[in-house]
Scaffold this motif. Sequence first.
Motif, PDB file in Angstrom:
ATOM      1  N   GLY A   1      36.656  64.979  37.839  1.00 43.73           N
ATOM      2  CA  GLY A   1      35.774  65.407  38.909  1.00 43.73           C
ATOM      3  C   GLY A   1      34.627  64.450  39.170  1.00 43.73           C
ATOM      4  O   GLY A   1      33.516  64.874  39.487  1.00 43.73           O
ATOM      5  N   TRP A   2      34.883  63.161  39.050  1.00 45.71           N
ATOM      6  CA  TRP A   2      33.877  62.130  39.321  1.00 45.71           C
ATOM      7  C   TRP A   2      34.369  61.263  40.473  1.00 45.71           C
ATOM      8  O   TRP A   2      35.523  60.820  40.487  1.00 45.71           O
ATOM      9  N   ASN A   3      33.495  61.005  41.449  1.00 45.10           N
ATOM     10  CA  ASN A   3      33.956  60.264  42.619  1.00 45.10           C
ATOM     11  C   ASN A   3      33.197  58.952  42.818  1.00 45.10           C
ATOM     12  O   ASN A   3      32.202  58.668  42.149  1.00 45.10           O
ATOM     13  N   GLY A   4      33.699  58.152  43.751  1.00 50.50           N
ATOM     14  CA  GLY A   4      33.085  56.873  44.087  1.00 50.50           C
ATOM     15  C   GLY A   4      34.031  55.697  43.986  1.00 50.50           C
ATOM     16  O   GLY A   4      33.750  54.618  44.505  1.00 50.50           O
ATOM     17  N   ILE A   5      35.184  55.897  43.304  1.00 51.06           N
ATOM     18  CA  ILE A   5      36.153  54.807  43.167  1.00 51.06           C
ATOM     19  C   ILE A   5      37.564  55.267  43.527  1.00 51.06           C
ATOM     20  O   ILE A   5      38.531  54.533  43.321  1.00 51.06           O
ATOM     21  N   GLU A   6      37.689  56.456  44.109  1.00 52.80           N
ATOM     22  CA  GLU A   6      39.020  57.009  44.386  1.00 52.80           C
ATOM     23  C   GLU A   6      39.818  56.177  45.387  1.00 52.80           C
ATOM     24  O   GLU A   6      41.046  56.103  45.304  1.00 52.80           O
ATOM     25  N   ALA A   7      39.132  55.516  46.332  1.00 58.29           N
ATOM     26  CA  ALA A   7      39.849  54.684  47.313  1.00 58.29           C
ATOM     27  C   ALA A   7      40.359  53.390  46.704  1.00 58.29           C
ATOM     28  O   ALA A   7      41.114  52.647  47.338  1.00 58.29           O
ATOM     29  N   LEU A   8      39.970  53.113  45.467  1.00 58.45           N
ATOM     30  CA  LEU A   8      40.415  51.900  44.770  1.00 58.45           C
ATOM     31  C   LEU A   8      41.605  52.195  43.866  1.00 58.45           C
ATOM     32  O   LEU A   8      41.923  51.409  42.977  1.00 58.45           O
ATOM     33  N   SER A   9      42.275  53.305  44.106  1.00 58.16           N
ATOM     34  CA  SER A   9      43.464  53.666  43.336  1.00 58.16           C
ATOM     35  C   SER A   9      44.573  52.643  43.549  1.00 58.16           C
ATOM     36  O   SER A   9      44.707  52.057  44.621  1.00 58.16           O
ATOM     37  N   GLY A  10      45.380  52.459  42.498  1.00 54.55           N
ATOM     38  CA  GLY A  10      46.581  51.648  42.620  1.00 54.55           C
ATOM     39  C   GLY A  10      46.385  50.154  42.510  1.00 54.55           C
ATOM     40  O   GLY A  10      47.355  49.399  42.533  1.00 54.55           O
ATOM     41  N   ILE A  11      45.138  49.702  42.396  1.00 54.51           N
ATOM     42  CA  ILE A  11      44.896  48.265  42.278  1.00 54.51           C
ATOM     43  C   ILE A  11      45.284  47.826  40.870  1.00 54.51           C
ATOM     44  O   ILE A  11      44.800  48.381  39.895  1.00 54.51           O
ATOM     45  N   PRO A  12      46.172  46.829  40.744  1.00 56.55           N
ATOM     46  CA  PRO A  12      46.562  46.382  39.411  1.00 56.55           C
ATOM     47  C   PRO A  12      45.452  45.569  38.767  1.00 56.55           C
ATOM     48  O   PRO A  12      44.473  45.200  39.412  1.00 56.55           O
ATOM     49  N   GLY A  13      45.605  45.273  37.499  1.00 53.88           N
ATOM     50  CA  GLY A  13      44.595  44.480  36.810  1.00 53.88           C
ATOM     51  C   GLY A  13      43.771  45.323  35.876  1.00 53.88           C
ATOM     52  O   GLY A  13      43.957  46.540  35.739  1.00 53.88           O
ATOM     53  N   SER A  14      42.823  44.688  35.227  1.00 49.50           N
ATOM     54  CA  SER A  14      42.034  45.342  34.181  1.00 49.50           C
ATOM     55  C   SER A  14      40.643  45.714  34.663  1.00 49.50           C
ATOM     56  O   SER A  14      40.137  45.176  35.652  1.00 49.50           O
TER      57      SER A  14
ATOM     58  N   GLN B   1      35.713  39.965  40.742  1.00 48.35           N
ATOM     59  CA  GLN B   1      36.126  39.827  42.145  1.00 48.35           C
ATOM     60  C   GLN B   1      35.334  40.730  43.082  1.00 48.35           C
ATOM     61  O   GLN B   1      35.546  40.667  44.287  1.00 48.35           O
ATOM     62  N   ASN B   2      34.473  41.592  42.528  1.00 48.66           N
ATOM     63  CA  ASN B   2      33.884  42.667  43.323  1.00 48.66           C
ATOM     64  C   ASN B   2      35.007  43.341  44.107  1.00 48.66           C
ATOM     65  O   ASN B   2      35.028  43.356  45.337  1.00 48.66           O
ATOM     66  N   VAL B   3      35.962  43.865  43.362  1.00 48.08           N
ATOM     67  CA  VAL B   3      37.180  44.443  43.931  1.00 48.08           C
ATOM     68  C   VAL B   3      36.830  45.500  44.971  1.00 48.08           C
ATOM     69  O   VAL B   3      35.904  46.299  44.790  1.00 48.08           O
ATOM     70  N   GLY B   4      37.586  45.523  46.044  1.00 49.53           N
ATOM     71  CA  GLY B   4      37.360  46.512  47.085  1.00 49.53           C
ATOM     72  C   GLY B   4      38.623  46.808  47.858  1.00 49.53           C
ATOM     73  O   GLY B   4      39.554  45.999  47.898  1.00 49.53           O
ATOM     74  N   ALA B   5      38.670  47.988  48.476  1.00 43.03           N
ATOM     75  CA  ALA B   5      39.799  48.389  49.310  1.00 43.03           C
ATOM     76  C   ALA B   5      39.449  49.684  50.025  1.00 43.03           C
ATOM     77  O   ALA B   5      38.723  50.523  49.485  1.00 43.03           O
ATOM     78  N   TYR B   6      39.954  49.830  51.231  1.00 41.49           N
ATOM     79  CA  TYR B   6      39.840  51.068  51.989  1.00 41.49           C
ATOM     80  C   TYR B   6      38.409  51.601  52.062  1.00 41.49           C
ATOM     81  O   TYR B   6      38.156  52.796  51.916  1.00 41.49           O
ATOM     82  N   GLY B   7      37.467  50.688  52.250  1.00 37.61           N
ATOM     83  CA  GLY B   7      36.089  51.095  52.500  1.00 37.61           C
ATOM     84  C   GLY B   7      35.214  51.260  51.278  1.00 37.61           C
ATOM     85  O   GLY B   7      34.028  51.574  51.406  1.00 37.61           O
ATOM     86  N   GLN B   8      35.769  51.083  50.080  1.00 38.84           N
ATOM     87  CA  GLN B   8      34.961  51.130  48.857  1.00 38.84           C
ATOM     88  C   GLN B   8      35.041  49.773  48.162  1.00 38.84           C
ATOM     89  O   GLN B   8      36.016  49.056  48.309  1.00 38.84           O
ATOM     90  N   GLU B   9      33.995  49.429  47.427  1.00 40.62           N
ATOM     91  CA  GLU B   9      34.042  48.242  46.589  1.00 40.62           C
ATOM     92  C   GLU B   9      33.221  48.492  45.333  1.00 40.62           C
ATOM     93  O   GLU B   9      32.410  49.417  45.257  1.00 40.62           O
TER      94      GLU B   9
ATOM     95  N   TYR C   1      37.366  53.933  56.153  1.00 41.88           N
ATOM     96  CA  TYR C   1      38.421  53.033  56.613  1.00 41.88           C
ATOM     97  C   TYR C   1      39.350  53.789  57.553  1.00 41.88           C
ATOM     98  O   TYR C   1      39.917  54.822  57.192  1.00 41.88           O
ATOM     99  N   GLY C   2      39.495  53.281  58.770  1.00 49.15           N
ATOM    100  CA  GLY C   2      40.242  53.985  59.803  1.00 49.15           C
ATOM    101  C   GLY C   2      41.682  54.270  59.440  1.00 49.15           C
ATOM    102  O   GLY C   2      42.196  55.369  59.702  1.00 49.15           O
ATOM    103  N   GLN C   3      42.374  53.308  58.840  1.00 51.82           N
ATOM    104  CA  GLN C   3      43.782  53.502  58.496  1.00 51.82           C
ATOM    105  C   GLN C   3      43.945  54.620  57.475  1.00 51.82           C
ATOM    106  O   GLN C   3      44.882  55.417  57.568  1.00 51.82           O
TER     107      GLN C   3
ATOM    108  N   ASP D   1      38.928  62.462  60.495  1.00 51.95           N
ATOM    109  CA  ASP D   1      38.086  61.459  61.138  1.00 51.95           C
ATOM    110  C   ASP D   1      37.420  60.571  60.093  1.00 51.95           C
ATOM    111  O   ASP D   1      37.195  60.996  58.950  1.00 51.95           O
ATOM    112  N   VAL D   2      37.074  59.348  60.498  1.00 51.93           N
ATOM    113  CA  VAL D   2      36.255  58.500  59.644  1.00 51.93           C
ATOM    114  C   VAL D   2      34.950  59.223  59.349  1.00 51.93           C
ATOM    115  O   VAL D   2      34.335  59.819  60.239  1.00 51.93           O
ATOM    116  N   GLY D   3      34.528  59.208  58.108  1.00 48.62           N
ATOM    117  CA  GLY D   3      33.322  59.922  57.702  1.00 48.62           C
ATOM    118  C   GLY D   3      33.604  61.262  57.052  1.00 48.62           C
ATOM    119  O   GLY D   3      32.705  61.859  56.439  1.00 48.62           O
TER     120      GLY D   3
END
Length: 372
Positions: free
Chosen positions: A127-140, A147-155, A223-225, A233-235
């Motif tokens: 039940g902790w949020n803030g990185i859920e849009a970064l799911s599925g990114i491989p690596g450690s 890299q300041n990894v980011g995806a789908y509007g979160q980094e 992220y619109g997609q 809707d976005v937001g």
Amino acid sequence: MSCSIIEPNDHVEVGPPVPSTRRTGNDTFAELTTIATGGRVGEFVRATREEEIVDAVRDADENGIAVLVLGGGSNLLVSDEGFPGRVVVDTRNSIDQIHISGCGGAILRGTAGTPWDEFVNVAISHGWNGIEALSGIPGSLGASPVQNVGAYGQEIADTLYSVRVYDRQTKKRTDLAPAELGLSYRSSKLKESTREWGATGRWVVLSVTYQLGLATHSTPIAYGQLAAALGVDVGARVPSVRLREAVLDLRRSKGMVLDDADRDTYSLGSFFTNPIVSESELPEGAPRYPYGDMMKTSAAWLIDNAGCRKGFGADLTDGRASLSTKHTLAITNRREATTADVLTVARRVRAAVAETFGITLVNEPFLLGETL
């Protein structure tokens, strides 16, 4: 207003202490990277304790041995000649809950070797949020701030709390705050220091601490997609579990979730970063996203509109390497490709975009022993 303190668990074991690599083995980088190319490893150290990592790096520095601290191998392209130095893999895989409060959120520290997606999954399940849009990114986990990894509007910069490092210059361990890391689009001082220090930069990441919100719903979707995939809707905010599933589905549709049966996933993810240029440099019709005083555009759009479609490059390498058949940002190992094959495709794509639009693409993965 008072803040309730939620007593944290002392320790969370995420999984078995093994690195997130495609195959087992320690002889070549083809066995240690997600694109499955690269030559032989000079010396291999599989560390199970922080002290072992520090000792291995310090000893290499003192004896003039080149050293590479390897994470999940998802952002590294190594020459076919290999790397004659010492490769250190952090096999630790655990998360400590440092502090949890109703106001401050959850402060979590994970060992650098913890697979990133397992860290995300643990956060969502608690039940902790803030990185859920970064799911599925491989690596450690240790690679995430580099890299300041980011995806789908979160980094990463949105939730990073601190990074525990071994400083190869001072030969001491220290904690770096986000303000000290120079975080920018897919970069940081950690990454930039490789220009001077080589395969591994000045700072070796030992553990990473994040501060997450206490909520079972996502942060506002930016992220619109992703919003379209969720039918909102976005937001809007949706349950984090639902958002994770949508992100994983999107990433699978682009061949961006590791699957040994799918050759499109034998890649390094996005091979090129999205260019940041002045508005006057943007081609007509290109996507544009404000980025300070500049504009960020889509590398995938530029590649596609420069004539490099999905699957491009197979004829250049006898079918061994090509752009993904699902997404033009990834270069894939179709069958026993070499690093030279991958670079052949990358260079041709880069040249096509430069000739068509006057924009020079920049590689996102770290190139060891090679350049574009």
